[in-house]
Design an enzyme around this catalytic site. Sequence first.
Site, PDB file in Angstrom:
ATOM      1  N   TYR A   1     -10.682   5.440   1.248  1.00  0.00           N
ATOM      2  CA  TYR A   1     -10.042   4.188   0.844  1.00  0.00           C
ATOM      3  C   TYR A   1     -11.005   3.303   0.043  1.00  0.00           C
ATOM      4  O   TYR A   1     -10.700   2.898  -1.080  1.00  0.00           O
ATOM      5  CB  TYR A   1      -9.555   3.421   2.070  1.00  0.00           C
TER       6      TYR A   1
ATOM      7  N   HIS B   1       1.699   4.126  -3.207  1.00  0.00           N
ATOM      8  CA  HIS B   1       1.510   5.575  -3.221  1.00  0.00           C
ATOM      9  C   HIS B   1       2.560   6.287  -4.066  1.00  0.00           C
ATOM     10  O   HIS B   1       2.376   7.466  -4.411  1.00  0.00           O
ATOM     11  CB  HIS B   1       1.545   6.138  -1.802  1.00  0.00           C
TER      12      HIS B   1
ATOM     13  N   GLU C   1      -5.687   7.510  -1.970  1.00  0.00           N
ATOM     14  CA  GLU C   1      -5.907   6.348  -1.105  1.00  0.00           C
ATOM     15  C   GLU C   1      -6.716   5.268  -1.819  1.00  0.00           C
ATOM     16  O   GLU C   1      -6.431   4.075  -1.700  1.00  0.00           O
ATOM     17  CB  GLU C   1      -6.617   6.769   0.183  1.00  0.00           C
TER      18      GLU C   1
ATOM     19  N   HIS D   1       0.835  -1.199   0.000  1.00  0.00           N
ATOM     20  CA  HIS D   1       0.000   0.000   0.000  1.00  0.00           C
ATOM     21  C   HIS D   1       0.873   1.255   0.000  1.00  0.00           C
ATOM     22  O   HIS D   1       0.650   2.173  -0.811  1.00  0.00           O
ATOM     23  CB  HIS D   1      -0.927   0.014   1.215  1.00  0.00           C
ATOM     24  N   GLU D   2       1.854   1.294   0.882  1.00  0.00           N
ATOM     25  CA  GLU D   2       2.671   2.510   0.980  1.00  0.00           C
ATOM     26  C   GLU D   2       3.534   2.707  -0.255  1.00  0.00           C
ATOM     27  O   GLU D   2       3.668   3.836  -0.749  1.00  0.00           O
ATOM     28  CB  GLU D   2       3.530   2.464   2.246  1.00  0.00           C
TER      29      GLU D   2
END
Length: 614
Positions: free
Chosen positions: A439, A358, A377, A354-355
Amino acid sequence: MKKGILILFLLIFSISPAQKGPYYQQFAKYKMEIDVDAAQFTYQGKQTLTYTNNSPDELKTVYFHLYWNAFKAGSMMDQRVQSQGKNGDGRLQQNGISRLASIPENEEGAQNIHWIRQNGKNLKFEIQETIMKVELAEPIKPNSSTTFTMEWDAVIPKQIRRAGRNNREGIDMSMSQWYPKIAEYDYDGWATFDYIGREFHAPFADFEVNINIDKDYIIGAGGILENPSEVKGYDPQAKIKTNNQNKATWKWTAKNILDFAWAADKDYTVESFTVLDGPKIYYVYQKSGKTAFWELSKPYVQKFFQLMNATFGRYAYPTYSFVQGGDGGMEYGMTTLILGEAKSLEGLVGLMFHEAGHMWFQQMIATNESTKPWLDEGFTSYAENMIMHQLFPPETPQPHPFTSSLNRYINFTKTGKESPAVWLADHHDDGGAYGIASYYKGELFLVQLGYIVGEENLSAILKEFFQQWKMKHPTDRDFLHIAQKHTGMDLKWFHHYWINTTKTIDYAVKNVEYGSNSTTVTLSNKGSVPMPIDFSILTSDKKVINYHIPMNMTRVWKKKDIYGDFETLKYWPWTQQEYTFNIPYTKDQIAALGIDFSQRLADVNPEDNFVENK
């Protein structure tokens, strides 16, 4: 009206400010000298910032973010946490009470500006909580640059949210949003939202950062370490170079990123590996039994970058660093600060995905997180779940990677707490509502779009979005423009319903009448969001027959989808509550029939979408 006056009138209105002009983006270059007093958790900072105004506007005022000013009792962040109580972000509170209210005075965050100058001239400035307003000595004209110099000192705050000292896993310093950062300026003006704990925005910038710190520390950061042979941790042959204070200087550079973040600890281990046809990955963490999953995560991270490159577009930078620190996971330029003590390999990898995701949907495609958090997100969650589904297939087969997100959204709609995704990041009154809006609805925006236009079209739209807008600041309007141009469809209605409202999708099979030669089906729209409908039959000999019922507002119909060929029926007007059609199958030929066999449609009551012929 005279002809001359008429022409003047038309000219004035043809250049109305309501009409968006040509795209531009600002740029900054930072050169910093940072001297850290690790024992006191403070630092002294000097900064030279060259700022380029590519806008058509003359700028007489500029703004800087001072994020650390939020980490103290009585700050706007503290007030917001107290007003939300147990409905807010759990990391900022304990038993519904703000953790900020009890920060000891010597651990309060502070960024104390000594002075700021423009081309050598002293400037007047005003600190407004986490924003510094600066009146310029001379305007910055369009297509010109100016140079700011400044000195400040800072107190590293108690670690509560993302940045700070002594996080819960024992990392000494998590240094994110730690320097006076110039705000973004674009067609909508200065992006000067106060920091309340959620998201960020900034212009692209180059960085040269020299960090002077006790020689026993190891630093992990987003960027290129220019002197690995002079500091600890990166080069086994290094000869640590120190000054008369027994400090080493870490020299970092980074180009065309939104921010520069770093973390420092004496117990870090540095490991690296290279992704095939991709970046060099650094792991900077406290290696122990508690972080054993980091080693096991490496092949998954390699595959992640390869899949992201193939699916969306190529990662633009030479390195990426996963650095243990912060309070969960938060993305920055070329790095994430991430908690390292995971309960499972899948949990750690999911957070890493997820990070790192980004980097595509926040850093390279640099949307404004503060105003449209669902764009970064939600799109990042879409990528995360798609790749997690491939690399960690669920034990119980699921129809698609987004089943869990769809179910969570549907369940939340029944609580009555949902708020529109269009709301500003810090302005959701309920933390759960923020999560669903940003999200889950952001992710399901793409899932529903794939349902409307077809998955192959969605894939092409996402790739085109990246190609057109990488290293820029797009909005959802820019994404929608690409989607409409690629498909020929009108999709504004969908964007409006899904993002600007909390209205829901709810279709049903109302009636089935079996005849001697055919079957008549009546569908009902019980919800408030109209959608085109995919309808299918499972025959008694286990074949699936698909039909597509267009919705007239799209104007152009879906031509194909990966879920099988289909016959297109007459469109369903969005104002019409029921829709009846015939299919050339009899009762003994039908095992089951229903809406959306793919189970992508975000129908809040899917139980009445299917009829089984027993």
